[in-house]
Design an enzyme around this catalytic site. Structure first.
Site, short mmCIF file in Angstrom:
data_model
loop_
_atom_site.label_atom_id
_atom_site.label_comp_id
_atom_site.label_asym_id
_atom_site.label_seq_id
_atom_site.Cartn_x
_atom_site.Cartn_y
_atom_site.Cartn_z
N LYS A 191 25.98 -11.28 -4.42
CA LYS A 191 27.00 -12.44 -4.06
C LYS A 191 26.41 -13.84 -4.81
O LYS A 191 25.62 -14.45 -4.55
CB LYS A 191 27.04 -13.12 -2.98
CG LYS A 191 27.76 -14.12 -2.64
CD LYS A 191 27.68 -14.79 -1.94
CE LYS A 191 27.99 -16.64 -2.11
NZ LYS A 191 27.95 -17.36 -3.14
N GLU A 221 13.28 -17.12 -1.77
CA GLU A 221 12.73 -18.77 -2.17
C GLU A 221 13.55 -19.56 -2.34
O GLU A 221 14.95 -19.84 -3.33
CB GLU A 221 12.44 -17.37 -3.59
CG GLU A 221 11.53 -17.72 -5.03
CD GLU A 221 12.01 -19.45 -5.77
OE1 GLU A 221 11.53 -20.19 -4.70
OE2 GLU A 221 12.22 -19.51 -6.58
N CYS A 226 13.55 -24.62 -9.43
CA CYS A 226 12.86 -25.14 -8.89
C CYS A 226 11.73 -24.65 -8.98
O CYS A 226 10.57 -25.06 -8.61
CB CYS A 226 13.05 -23.26 -7.51
SG CYS A 226 12.75 -21.56 -8.52
N GLU A 257 12.58 -31.89 -2.38
CA GLU A 257 13.32 -31.65 -4.05
C GLU A 257 14.39 -32.35 -3.82
O GLU A 257 15.45 -32.44 -4.02
CB GLU A 257 13.44 -30.29 -3.72
CG GLU A 257 13.89 -29.51 -5.07
CD GLU A 257 14.20 -28.05 -4.87
OE1 GLU A 257 14.85 -27.57 -3.81
OE2 GLU A 257 13.36 -27.20 -5.45
#
Ligand code: UN1
Length: 487
Positions: A174, A247, A281, A378
């Site tokens: 996906k 992750e 990231c 973040e």
């Protein structure tokens, strides 16, 4: 440009049962690139069945042969590198040099992992009993659900698809809804390379409609996800008993010591903080600078930040491309307001650009403290926060005062500082005199603390992610030998 807009299930391009579609657009221009299936659970179930069916044969294909298919994919991608790079830039927005990097990362990894088909090491070891042989071999896990983000539309799918296939698993993939075209074009290469039907299935659509049933399905034996921490948390709670690899981003730091080459350190912060418009990231979102060089470094960094050219990434002179979508712009904007309210000093940037496309100014805060939300959460945008440290110990404390642990870096010319940081910085990836971004494919990639659950992609640890160990004992004594008892 061929635009496949169907799902790929059991070797055929088919429309979703929902009969609904969504569009993917160029974030620099708003141009619609194609229509894609807004699938739901029924499509996911069909894809899982196809993958289950294909698994019984694929698991028996020798790993070196599986590797040969991956090598062919690498060759096909290399031959079309420019076309794919432009596609990445057009669909995701990163500047074209980075679009090429994204594709190259996939080529590198496919080539690397193809060779692993002739290793996939297990081990042999002496048994504690006579006339008995002991070894450990690797088995595939089964059907793997791979859920990928939009920020590396080719590279990250390659990190998951290639090792999963090499290990003999079958896949339901996906891709992110912001970059489905890149994912489907990438899938076409596996078909051209001769992958049997049902081995790789692709279902496009949203997280709730497609990701969620994939995560929950009991016949999916493994989920590998790269994306936000909230989604990672949800997956942990909803996947049931299966292998889960996560992750989940970072709040990565560069330490700049008083003995650093400051020009080099500025290069590192510019590249790590504003490269990919801060949407990695591994992006550098915090900088801890030694108090002795704070004023100089801040001036140098500000100068360079102001000179960055914002624009459509397809133009070779653009330094910083658009953000992925409106929500991303709004998030960065929200954090700029939070930073100001918290008392941080905004040195430059902080605003979206009006007009077509999703552009946000490269933004630099200074006089921030480690407890501020802009230094803890973040942002995933071009926002960098500067903090000051008294000495190395203080810098490392500030660097580690965070719930993430993906990437970190130190700029120093002192070998003792470098080795201390190598030992003490809490992250899965660490750099000396280099920025926080740019991990290479043949080393383990992933993070500690809130960044993940121990999985490492890249390198041979990718094989670990997608295989089971089976311990096998062969007793050729012809008698009953009882381990731990007949010794
Ligand atoms: C990511 O942003 O999810 O180390 C991955 C890097 C790249 C990968 C980033 N090789 O910056």
């Amino acid at each position: 440009m061929v635009q496949s807009s169907k799902n790929y299930i059991d070797g055929a391009w088919i429309a979703s049962k929902t009969r609904k579609t969504f569009v993917s657009t160029n974030p620099a221009t708003g141009q619609v690139l194609g229509r894609f299936q807004a699938s739901d659970e029924r499509d996911v179930t069909a894809a899982i069945h196809a993958a289950e069916k294909a698994f019984s044969k694929w698991r028996l294909v020798p790993a070196p042969k599986r590797g040969e298919i991956l090598l062919r994919v690498a060759q096909l991608l290399r031959a079309k590198k420019e076309e794919f790079s432009r596609l990445v830039t057009i669909e995701m927005g990163k500047v074209i040099a980075e679009g090429r990097g994204d594709v190259q990362e996939a080529i590198d990894f496919l080539e690397y992992i193809a060779g692993e088909g002739r290793r996939m090491f297990g081990y042999t070891t002496p048994s504690e009993l006579p006339n008995k042989f002991a070894m450990s071999v690797r088995d595939p896990i089964g059907v793997c659900g791979l859920i990928t983000p939009w920020n590396f539309p080719i590279a990250i799918p390659s990190w998951k698809i290639a090792p999963a296939l090499l290990c003999g698993n079958t896949i339901v993939f996906k891709p992110a809804s912001d970059t489905p075209l890149s994912a489907l074009r990438f899938t076409e290469l596996f078909i051209k390379a001769g992958l049997p039907k049902g081995v790789l299935n692709v279902v496009t659509g949203g997280g709730t409609a497609v990701g969620s049933p994939l995560v929950k399905h009991k016949n999916v034996r493994c989920i590998s996800f790269t994306g936000s921490r909230d989604t990672g948390d949800w997956i942990t709670k909803n996947a049931g008993i299966k292998r889960v690899s996560l992750e989940l981003g970072g709040k990565n730091v560069i330490i700049v010591m008083d003995d650093a080459d400051l020009n080099l350190a500025v290069d590192g912060v510019i590249w790590g903080g504003y490269g990919t418009t801060g949407q990695r990231c591994t992006a550098t979102s915090r900088v801890v600078v030694h108090q002795k060089v704070k004023a100089t470094f801040e001036r140098m960094l500000l100068n360079r930040t102001k000179r960055l050219r914002l624009g459509n990434g397809i133009h070779p002179k653009t330094d910083v491309g658009p953000m992925i979508n409106k929500a991303a712009i709004e998030k960065s904007q929200r954090y700029v307001e939070i930073g100001k309210q918290e008392g941080a000093k905004l040195l430059t940037g902080g605003k979206p650009i009006r007009g077509r496309g999703h552009f946000f100014q490269p933004t630099l805060f200074t006089n921030t403290t480690s407890d501020m939300r802009i230094c803890q959460e973040e942002i995933f945008g071009p926002v960098v926060s500067l903090m000051v440290a008294k000495n190395l110990d203080h810098a490392i404390d500030l660097a580690n005062n965070i719930t993430y642990g993906l990437s970190s870096a130190i700029y120093t010319r002192n070998v003792n500082n470098a080795f201390t940081a190598m030992r003490d910085l809490e992250s899965g990836v660490m750099y000396v005199n280099a920025s926080t971004i740019g991990a290479e494919v043949h080393l383990p990639f992933g993070g500690i603390k809130g960044t993940g659950n121990g999985a490492r992609e890249g390198g041979w640890t990718a094989i670990e992610e997608f295989s089971e160990h089976k311990a096998i004992y062969v007793d050729y004594s012809g008698t009953l030998q009882r381990a731990q008892i007949d010794v």
